[in-house]
Design a protein around this motif. Structure first.
Motif, short mmCIF file in Angstrom:
data_model
loop_
_atom_site.label_atom_id
_atom_site.label_comp_id
_atom_site.label_asym_id
_atom_site.label_seq_id
_atom_site.Cartn_x
_atom_site.Cartn_y
_atom_site.Cartn_z
N ARG A 63 24.20 8.27 1.14
CA ARG A 63 22.93 8.08 0.44
C ARG A 63 23.20 8.11 -1.05
NH1 ARG A 63 19.47 12.86 2.12
NH2 ARG A 63 21.09 13.53 3.54
N ASN A 64 22.78 7.10 -1.73
CA ASN A 64 22.95 7.00 -3.18
C ASN A 64 24.40 7.25 -3.60
OD1 ASN A 64 20.16 6.59 -3.37
ND2 ASN A 64 19.78 8.78 -3.62
N ASN A 65 25.32 6.62 -2.93
CA ASN A 65 26.76 6.73 -3.20
C ASN A 65 27.32 8.14 -3.01
OD1 ASN A 65 27.16 4.02 -3.71
ND2 ASN A 65 26.57 4.23 -5.86
N ASN A 66 26.61 8.99 -2.27
CA ASN A 66 27.10 10.33 -1.94
C ASN A 66 27.14 10.50 -0.43
OD1 ASN A 66 27.32 11.47 -4.62
ND2 ASN A 66 25.08 11.42 -4.68
N LEU A 67 28.12 11.26 0.03
CA LEU A 67 28.20 11.55 1.46
C LEU A 67 27.46 12.85 1.76
CD1 LEU A 67 31.85 10.82 2.66
CD2 LEU A 67 29.75 9.72 3.39
N PHE A 68 26.65 12.83 2.81
CA PHE A 68 25.91 14.01 3.24
C PHE A 68 26.21 14.27 4.70
CE2 PHE A 68 23.55 12.55 -0.38
CZ PHE A 68 23.16 13.72 -1.01
N LEU A 69 26.33 15.54 5.05
CA LEU A 69 26.52 15.93 6.43
C LEU A 69 25.22 15.65 7.16
CD1 LEU A 69 28.39 17.42 8.47
CD2 LEU A 69 27.31 19.53 7.71
N SER A 70 25.26 14.85 8.21
CA SER A 70 24.03 14.50 8.91
C SER A 70 23.90 15.16 10.27
CB SER A 70 23.91 12.98 9.06
OG SER A 70 24.97 12.48 9.84
N LYS A 71 25.03 15.45 10.90
CA LYS A 71 24.96 16.08 12.23
C LYS A 71 26.22 16.89 12.46
CE LYS A 71 24.12 15.12 17.06
NZ LYS A 71 23.89 14.12 18.09
N ILE A 72 26.03 18.06 13.08
CA ILE A 72 27.16 18.91 13.43
C ILE A 72 26.84 19.60 14.75
CG2 ILE A 72 26.32 20.86 12.09
CD1 ILE A 72 29.28 21.47 11.41
#
Length: 193
Positions: free
Chosen positions: A19-28
């Motif tokens: 999102r917006n050129n950033n990586l975010f943890l979405s599921k674990i």
């Protein structure tokens, strides 16, 4: 903080989204903290007592280890715990805490009262009694209930269990050894039951 190792985590599956050129943890899934309990407890305490605003400028490095092979999971967790921990000396008994014997004993202690309202507190993880009290400190009613249910005098550790068990079984020579030596012998016997 640059003064600690952050948090080490194991998981069975992790996915990210951009999102917006950033990586975010979405599921674990299968999330477990294997090192960084003091850091986690401090964050939890700060959140409970000061709110989220105090945490906005806190950044904690987190190492994720994805383990899909259940056979290798315990070995990796023990190695991560040993090699990541520089703040506290690790005891051999700390590594056995994930064994099903001790997990079952913890569950049994939490669900089997020794009187109508009181239970034993088996401290499977070192420091978990005080961590639990600290996590309840912002709610005095829950803290009071916890202390009534699990009084400090009814807390016991793997090391204390080992000494009592070995003495009861007729091995005072083992029971009188140092806490760690006695516990190692007990663990070898108990975890093969």
């Amino acid at each position: 903080s640059s003064f600690n190792n952050g948090i080490s985590v194991t998981a069975n599956f992790i996915s990210f989204e951009k999102r917006n050129n950033n990586l975010f943890l979405s599921k674990i899934s299968g999330f477990q903290i294997v090192n960084g309990g003091q850091t986690s407890s401090s964050i939890s305490y700060l959140y409970a007592n000061s709110g989220v605003d105090k945490l906005k400028n806190v950044f904690v490095p987190t190492k994720f280890n994805v383990i899909q092979d259940k056979e290798k999971e315990r070995d990796l967790i023990e190695r991560v715990t040993l090699y990541s921990n520089t703040q506290n000396k690790m005891q051999d008994a700390d590594f056995s805490s994930r064994h099903p014997f001790f997990i079952n004993l913890e569950t049994l202690a939490q669900t089997t009262p020794y009187s109508s309202t009181r239970f034993w507190f088996f401290e499977r993880l070192r420091g978990s009694y005080n961590s639990t009290k600290k996590s309840l400190s912002n709610d005095q009613n829950n803290l009071k209930r916890f202390k009534l249910r699990y009084s400090q005098s009814n807390k016991f550790t793997k090391e204390e269990l080992a000494k009592v068990y070995m003495a009861y079984k007729g091995f005072p020579n083992i029971s009188s050894l140092g806490r760690q030596k006695c516990t190692n012998i007990f663990i070898n016997q108990a975890t093969t039951l």
